[in-house]
Design a protein around this motif. Sequence first.
Motif, PDB file in Angstrom:
ATOM      1  N   LYS A   1      -8.224   9.053  -5.265  1.00  0.00           N
ATOM      2  CA  LYS A   1      -7.309   9.903  -6.207  1.00  0.00           C
ATOM      3  C   LYS A   1      -7.393   9.340  -7.524  1.00  0.00           C
ATOM      4  N   GLY A   2      -8.773   8.578  -8.078  1.00  0.00           N
ATOM      5  CA  GLY A   2      -8.833   7.976  -9.312  1.00  0.00           C
ATOM      6  C   GLY A   2      -8.385   6.845  -9.676  1.00  0.00           C
ATOM      7  N   ASP A   3      -8.260   5.860  -8.827  1.00  0.00           N
ATOM      8  CA  ASP A   3      -7.834   4.436  -8.982  1.00  0.00           C
ATOM      9  C   ASP A   3      -9.148   3.796  -9.677  1.00  0.00           C
ATOM     10  N   LEU A   4      -8.899   2.809 -10.640  1.00  0.00           N
ATOM     11  CA  LEU A   4      -9.771   2.034 -11.075  1.00  0.00           C
ATOM     12  C   LEU A   4     -10.216   1.011 -10.177  1.00  0.00           C
ATOM     13  N   LYS A   5     -11.643   0.934 -10.109  1.00  0.00           N
ATOM     14  CA  LYS A   5     -11.839  -0.422  -9.320  1.00  0.00           C
ATOM     15  C   LYS A   5     -13.309  -1.007 -10.097  1.00  0.00           C
ATOM     16  N   GLU A   6     -13.060  -2.216 -10.548  1.00  0.00           N
ATOM     17  CA  GLU A   6     -14.353  -2.730 -11.202  1.00  0.00           C
ATOM     18  C   GLU A   6     -14.521  -1.923 -12.312  1.00  0.00           C
ATOM     19  N   ASP A   7     -13.635  -1.041 -13.206  1.00  0.00           N
ATOM     20  CA  ASP A   7     -14.044  -0.122 -14.250  1.00  0.00           C
ATOM     21  C   ASP A   7     -14.657   0.937 -13.881  1.00  0.00           C
ATOM     22  N   VAL A   8     -14.548   1.622 -12.600  1.00  0.00           N
ATOM     23  CA  VAL A   8     -14.928   2.652 -12.155  1.00  0.00           C
ATOM     24  C   VAL A   8     -14.093   3.501 -11.399  1.00  0.00           C
ATOM     25  N   TYR A   9     -13.954   4.795 -11.733  1.00  0.00           N
ATOM     26  CA  TYR A   9     -12.929   5.697 -11.099  1.00  0.00           C
ATOM     27  C   TYR A   9     -13.368   6.190  -9.652  1.00  0.00           C
ATOM     28  N   GLN A  10     -12.526   5.892  -8.582  1.00  0.00           N
ATOM     29  CA  GLN A  10     -12.779   6.181  -7.275  1.00  0.00           C
ATOM     30  C   GLN A  10     -12.363   7.558  -7.067  1.00  0.00           C
ATOM     31  N   LEU A  11     -13.149   8.428  -7.020  1.00  0.00           N
ATOM     32  CA  LEU A  11     -12.600   9.921  -6.589  1.00  0.00           C
ATOM     33  C   LEU A  11     -13.346  10.625  -5.439  1.00  0.00           C
ATOM     34  N   ASP A  12     -12.877  11.904  -5.159  1.00  0.00           N
ATOM     35  CA  ASP A  12     -13.357  12.693  -4.285  1.00  0.00           C
ATOM     36  C   ASP A  12     -13.088  13.985  -5.126  1.00  0.00           C
ATOM     37  N   CYS A  13     -13.698  15.205  -4.466  1.00  0.00           N
ATOM     38  CA  CYS A  13     -13.607  16.386  -5.121  1.00  0.00           C
ATOM     39  C   CYS A  13     -11.928  16.900  -5.670  1.00  0.00           C
ATOM     40  N   SER A  14     -11.066  16.747  -4.668  1.00  0.00           N
ATOM     41  CA  SER A  14      -9.615  17.162  -5.068  1.00  0.00           C
ATOM     42  C   SER A  14      -9.141  16.146  -5.857  1.00  0.00           C
ATOM     43  N   GLY A  15      -9.344  14.755  -5.274  1.00  0.00           N
ATOM     44  CA  GLY A  15      -8.851  13.617  -6.247  1.00  0.00           C
ATOM     45  C   GLY A  15      -9.186  13.547  -7.826  1.00  0.00           C
ATOM     46  N   PHE A  16     -10.365  14.133  -8.074  1.00  0.00           N
ATOM     47  CA  PHE A  16     -10.980  14.323  -9.432  1.00  0.00           C
ATOM     48  C   PHE A  16      -9.821  15.237 -10.036  1.00  0.00           C
ATOM     49  N   LEU A  17      -9.851  16.465  -9.464  1.00  0.00           N
ATOM     50  CA  LEU A  17      -9.074  17.500 -10.485  1.00  0.00           C
ATOM     51  C   LEU A  17      -7.490  17.196 -10.297  1.00  0.00           C
TER      52      LEU A  17
END
Length: 173
Positions: A48-64
């Motif tokens: 859902k957009g959490d940052l881990k090591e400066d990278v956004y962790q997302l799936d398709c619905s989490g991105f939106l």
Amino acid sequence: MLCKIIIIFLLLLYPSYSMGLSEKYKTHFKKNIIFFSQAKTKYVWGGKGDLKEDVYQLDCSGFLYKAASMAGIPVKRSTAFNMAMGLDGWTSKKILLDDVDETDVVFWTWKTSPSRINGHVGALVVSPSSDLLEVCHASASKQRVIINQLKGVFLKDISCIRRLTLGDKKNGK
């Protein structure tokens, strides 16, 4: 008070007459969509957009969800299917392909996974690299948020296109 009740009743009865996003929401949503297409992202199922090591962790619905919530749009984290059904705050109206605009939300039912109705979601944007209306989504196969041309499976497997119909409560719109 009676006037507000009548308006709410009419919007519920005739949702196609409801307005799209306010310009404020639309502008910020669009900027956030483009931001994620250029940021360091990684496709993570359920992300859902959490940052881990400066990278956004997302799936398709989490991105939106992340792009919308950063724009102040009052939605909840949900699945693509629930978003298409207007649940969890994702109030919208169905749009025909001929009437699409930036920030409209596109859903796909991939022919390879017909049981996953509206199983993937993205948003339409004018691509910074092509000036064409294209689709931005979190791609499991590319493992990041990307922009694709609206052709091939991205065109033929569209199952639904929806325009968010939230008002801007802060500005009374």
